[in-house]
Design an enzyme around this catalytic site. Sequence first.
Site, mmCIF file in Angstrom:
data_model
loop_
_atom_site.group_PDB
_atom_site.id
_atom_site.type_symbol
_atom_site.label_atom_id
_atom_site.label_comp_id
_atom_site.label_asym_id
_atom_site.label_seq_id
_atom_site.Cartn_x
_atom_site.Cartn_y
_atom_site.Cartn_z
ATOM 1 N N ASP A 1 8.049 3.714 -4.865
ATOM 2 C CA ASP A 1 7.750 3.564 -3.447
ATOM 3 C C ASP A 1 7.647 2.083 -3.077
ATOM 4 O OD1 ASP A 1 7.225 4.679 -0.906
ATOM 5 O OD2 ASP A 1 5.065 4.380 -1.163
ATOM 6 N N GLU A 2 7.997 1.748 -1.824
ATOM 7 C CA GLU A 2 7.943 0.365 -1.339
ATOM 8 C C GLU A 2 8.726 -0.567 -2.251
ATOM 9 O OE1 GLU A 2 6.936 -0.066 1.509
ATOM 10 O OE2 GLU A 2 5.370 1.391 1.978
ATOM 11 N N GLY A 3 9.972 -0.188 -2.530
ATOM 12 C CA GLY A 3 10.810 -0.928 -3.463
ATOM 13 C C GLY A 3 10.993 -2.399 -3.119
ATOM 14 N N PRO B 1 13.065 2.057 8.649
ATOM 15 C CA PRO B 1 11.998 1.201 9.155
ATOM 16 C C PRO B 1 10.628 1.771 8.813
ATOM 17 C CG PRO B 1 12.767 2.604 10.905
ATOM 18 C CD PRO B 1 13.640 2.900 9.724
ATOM 19 N N ASP C 1 -0.603 -2.688 -2.583
ATOM 20 C CA ASP C 1 -0.593 -1.800 -1.422
ATOM 21 C C ASP C 1 -1.796 -0.868 -1.477
ATOM 22 O OD1 ASP C 1 -0.079 -0.210 0.714
ATOM 23 O OD2 ASP C 1 1.874 0.517 0.037
ATOM 24 N N LEU D 1 4.004 -8.988 4.258
ATOM 25 C CA LEU D 1 2.676 -8.849 4.852
ATOM 26 C C LEU D 1 2.389 -7.353 4.923
ATOM 27 C CD1 LEU D 1 0.259 -10.305 6.202
ATOM 28 C CD2 LEU D 1 1.412 -9.925 8.395
ATOM 29 N N PHE E 1 7.308 3.841 9.254
ATOM 30 C CA PHE E 1 6.982 5.141 9.867
ATOM 31 C C PHE E 1 8.195 6.066 10.045
ATOM 32 C CE2 PHE E 1 4.110 1.843 11.545
ATOM 33 C CZ PHE E 1 2.913 2.282 10.995
ATOM 34 N N CYS F 1 13.193 0.775 18.735
ATOM 35 C CA CYS F 1 14.642 0.723 18.910
ATOM 36 C C CYS F 1 15.006 -0.742 19.135
ATOM 37 C CB CYS F 1 15.072 1.582 20.102
ATOM 38 S SG CYS F 1 14.482 0.967 21.690
#
Length: 201
Positions: A86-88, A14, A45, A163, A16, A174
């Site tokens: 990164d950020e695939g 997820p 980004d 977004l 962070f 959680c």
Amino acid sequence: MFVEGGKIKLIIGPMFSGKSTMLTDTVRKFVYKGMKTVLVNFAADKRYDKEGKLVTHEQVKSNALSCYQLQDNFIELMKYDVIGIDEGQFFPDLVEVSETLCRNGKIVVVSALSGNFKMEPFDNVSKLISKADKIKLLKAYCYFCHKRAGFSLRTVRNDKEILIGAADMYRPVCKACYYKNNLIESEKKEEEKKENEMNIN
């Protein structure tokens, strides 16, 4: 054709959860082995840097190629032994390019979200899972209860799947806190409550 040594490594989790940090650390280890490495960042980004650098949430910056589609830099990527993406989830050609690089003997390391803000998978990331040699699932800590968090909660009203945002738009949560604080779920409950009240009247 398959050149021996090609691999796909996938880091998912997820928001962070330290995905970008693990990506840069993993790629850096190959530098110590004398291999040519490169990082790739999604061009849109610009949360922490306007120049296209890869930046972790801890503000650690790394030089990177910046593009909207990996294919745009394919010739350049072929010059390296190890490619860190990164950020695939943002790259529409993630699966095709990763597989092609792998078949050409490249080590491809991808960090991506494990799911969107609706707890649904990103299609390209799901397809890459079946092609990955190694998968690392990371977790964050829940913003509300501080337990281990495997989901991303969007805190603004916007239904777009893509977004781009950080702590201003997302929280790691959680499952229990996801349902307690989810705006969409809250709106559904409010609508159901209104419908029930109308039926009673």
